[in-house]
Design a protein around this motif. Structure first.
Motif, PDB file in Angstrom:
ATOM      1  N   THR A  89       0.791  -1.226   0.000  1.00 28.09           N
ATOM      2  CA  THR A  89       0.000   0.000   0.000  1.00 28.09           C
ATOM      3  C   THR A  89       0.827   1.283   0.000  1.00 28.09           C
ATOM      4  O   THR A  89       0.437   2.263  -0.638  1.00 28.09           O
ATOM      5  CB  THR A  89      -0.973  -0.014   1.192  1.00 28.09           C
ATOM      6  N   GLY A 112      -0.486  -9.401  -6.958  1.00 33.31           N
ATOM      7  CA  GLY A 112      -0.665  -9.301  -5.515  1.00 33.31           C
ATOM      8  C   GLY A 112      -0.603 -10.706  -4.933  1.00 33.31           C
ATOM      9  O   GLY A 112      -1.079 -11.660  -5.554  1.00 33.31           O
ATOM     10  N   TRP A 246      -2.340  -4.886   1.125  1.00 31.96           N
ATOM     11  CA  TRP A 246      -1.869  -5.900   0.183  1.00 31.96           C
ATOM     12  C   TRP A 246      -0.346  -5.865   0.117  1.00 31.96           C
ATOM     13  O   TRP A 246       0.289  -4.845   0.412  1.00 31.96           O
ATOM     14  CB  TRP A 246      -2.456  -5.657  -1.213  1.00 31.96           C
ATOM     15  N   LEU A 288      -4.082 -13.534  -0.956  1.00 32.56           N
ATOM     16  CA  LEU A 288      -4.796 -12.559  -1.761  1.00 32.56           C
ATOM     17  C   LEU A 288      -4.154 -12.528  -3.148  1.00 32.56           C
ATOM     18  O   LEU A 288      -3.651 -11.509  -3.599  1.00 32.56           O
ATOM     19  CB  LEU A 288      -4.740 -11.172  -1.116  1.00 32.56           C
ATOM     20  N   GLU A 290      -3.670 -12.079  -6.826  1.00 30.72           N
ATOM     21  CA  GLU A 290      -4.285 -11.356  -7.929  1.00 30.72           C
ATOM     22  C   GLU A 290      -3.294 -11.296  -9.088  1.00 30.72           C
ATOM     23  O   GLU A 290      -2.259 -10.626  -8.977  1.00 30.72           O
ATOM     24  CB  GLU A 290      -4.672  -9.933  -7.519  1.00 30.72           C
ATOM     25  N   GLU A 294      -6.029  -8.173 -12.630  1.00 35.34           N
ATOM     26  CA  GLU A 294      -6.790  -7.926 -11.399  1.00 35.34           C
ATOM     27  C   GLU A 294      -6.012  -7.030 -10.447  1.00 35.34           C
ATOM     28  O   GLU A 294      -6.575  -6.158  -9.780  1.00 35.34           O
ATOM     29  CB  GLU A 294      -7.109  -9.248 -10.710  1.00 35.34           C
ATOM     30  N   PHE A 295      -4.702  -7.246 -10.389  1.00 35.50           N
ATOM     31  CA  PHE A 295      -3.838  -6.462  -9.517  1.00 35.50           C
ATOM     32  C   PHE A 295      -3.890  -4.985  -9.903  1.00 35.50           C
ATOM     33  O   PHE A 295      -4.020  -4.103  -9.045  1.00 35.50           O
ATOM     34  CB  PHE A 295      -2.418  -7.012  -9.618  1.00 35.50           C
ATOM     35  N   LYS A 297      -6.277  -3.378 -11.475  1.00 34.71           N
ATOM     36  CA  LYS A 297      -7.591  -2.838 -11.127  1.00 34.71           C
ATOM     37  C   LYS A 297      -7.671  -2.512  -9.634  1.00 34.71           C
ATOM     38  O   LYS A 297      -8.235  -1.482  -9.235  1.00 34.71           O
ATOM     39  CB  LYS A 297      -8.691  -3.829 -11.507  1.00 34.71           C
ATOM     40  N   SER A 298      -7.119  -3.387  -8.802  1.00 38.63           N
ATOM     41  CA  SER A 298      -7.118  -3.153  -7.353  1.00 38.63           C
ATOM     42  C   SER A 298      -6.282  -1.932  -6.989  1.00 38.63           C
ATOM     43  O   SER A 298      -6.651  -1.154  -6.104  1.00 38.63           O
ATOM     44  CB  SER A 298      -6.589  -4.383  -6.623  1.00 38.63           C
ATOM     45  N   ALA A 301      -8.289   1.187  -7.854  1.00 38.72           N
ATOM     46  CA  ALA A 301      -9.384   1.406  -6.905  1.00 38.72           C
ATOM     47  C   ALA A 301      -8.850   1.903  -5.569  1.00 38.72           C
ATOM     48  O   ALA A 301      -9.414   2.833  -4.962  1.00 38.72           O
ATOM     49  CB  ALA A 301     -10.179   0.119  -6.709  1.00 38.72           C
ATOM     50  N   GLN A 302      -7.756   1.302  -5.088  1.00 36.29           N
ATOM     51  CA  GLN A 302      -7.197   1.721  -3.809  1.00 36.29           C
ATOM     52  C   GLN A 302      -6.685   3.159  -3.867  1.00 36.29           C
ATOM     53  O   GLN A 302      -6.824   3.918  -2.899  1.00 36.29           O
ATOM     54  CB  GLN A 302      -6.055   0.792  -3.389  1.00 36.29           C
TER      55      GLN A 302
END
Length: 317
Positions: A89, A112, A246, A288, A290, A294-295, A297-298, A301-302
């Motif tokens: 993060t 991730g 993450w 977790l 990803e 997908e990673f 996208k996360s 979003a974060q």
């Protein structure tokens, strides 16, 4: 889906044969003893023990709030073989706050791997026995209450502590945060009595508690962790606050898609091995996994969620 299954099967067969395609080198943006260090070394240990890779090496490059390691990664351009940077993060937080001149977009996100939670630790001889004791001490005199973290002001350890304080209706912006360079030094600051409380990852908190040097007062998981029912969550104590950190890996810029797919296949195979399960359980991590798409996208979003929180707490303007 068929492509991913093929990649996973290739990596599984690679491990089963005991012949690794290449050794792997991890760049760690902080000093020994922190969450990045623990994650990189745990993943490397499991990769080698499961025979997915033949050897893993590690390089701690602390400095610049993680910027030194990112700069080294950008410069490497994968010319020295398989090199991955571990991060979490803070790569999003520090870019938002301007503490580093880079973001995750300057690297190639790969995958991730795990989630870790925030945790709050005191020394064994601390008069603080519960999280409510912490809130009472802070409320009585915020200027005399110090919380340490293994990262700079405005970064994750600071933000998590401020959020936890704010969840009780107090002013998290008034928190006196003492920054240290990585988790090992922050732990030393706690144990020496320089600070009252340590804000850290749950895995590091478990290590401190397991050594008999400290006590975990609370953590930020959405619910009690089954493997550690003795540790309350901030939410279980009646405060509406959770935080999940993450941890994952990044390759150099312009890394070919085929190489990224190879890394992803290794990690997909790794998390199915008993060697990985041993490392994961030991550190209190949550799987977790990803893969790249997908990673990314996360991460996007974060970035938006953290920006809103940092604006609300006054960390950025």
């Amino acid at each position: 889906m068929l492509k991913m299954k093929s990649l996973v099967m290739s990596a599984l067969l690679l491990g089963a044969s005991g012949m690794a395609s290449a050794d792997i080198h991890f760049i760690i943006p902080g000093g020994p003893g922190g969450g990045w260090d623990t994650t990189a070394r745990g993943v490397g240990e499991a990769l080698v023990k499961s025979k997915i890779d033949g050897n893993a090496s590690f390089e701690n490059l602390s400095g610049g709030g993680g910027g030194r390691a990112i700069a080294s990664m950008i410069k490497s351009k994968n010319k020295q073989g398989d090199i991955l940077l571990v991060n979490s993060t803070p790569i999003v937080l520090r870019a938002l706050s301007g503490q580093i001149p880079f973001s995750y977009r300057d690297l190639t996100p790969v995958a991730g791997i795990v989630a870790d939670y925030g945790a709050f630790v005191v020394r064994n001889d601390s008069p603080l026995k519960t999280w409510d004791d912490v809130l009472a001490a802070f409320k009585a005199d915020p200027q005399k209450f110090n919380i340490a973290g293994g990262s700079a002001r405005g970064s994750m350890d600071h933000l998590v502590a401020a959020q936890a304080i704010a969840a009780a209706g107090l002013d998290g912006g008034r928190l006196r945060y003492v920054p240290y360079d990585a988790g090992g030094q922050a732990k030393a600051g706690l144990l020496s009595g320089e600070v009252d409380l340590l804000s850290t990852g749950f895995s590091e908190a478990l290590e401190i508690a397991g050594s008999g040097q400290g006590r975990i007062l609370a953590m930020t998981a959405p619910e009690i962790v089954a493997e550690h029912p003795e540790v309350p969550t901030i939410k279980s104590l009646g405060y509406d606050m959770t935080f999940t950190n993450w941890r994952g890996f990044f390759a150099a810029p312009d890394t070919p898609k085929a190489k990224v797919d190879e890394y992803v296949a290794k990690f997909a195979a790794l998390i199915k091995t008993p060697e990985w399960e041993q490392v994961r359980a030991r550190n209190g991590w949550i799987n977790l996994f990803e893969p790249q798409a997908e990673f990314i996208k996360s991460l996007e979003a974060q970035e938006q969620q953290l920006k809103a929180t940092m604006l609300q707490l006054g960390f950025i303007k």
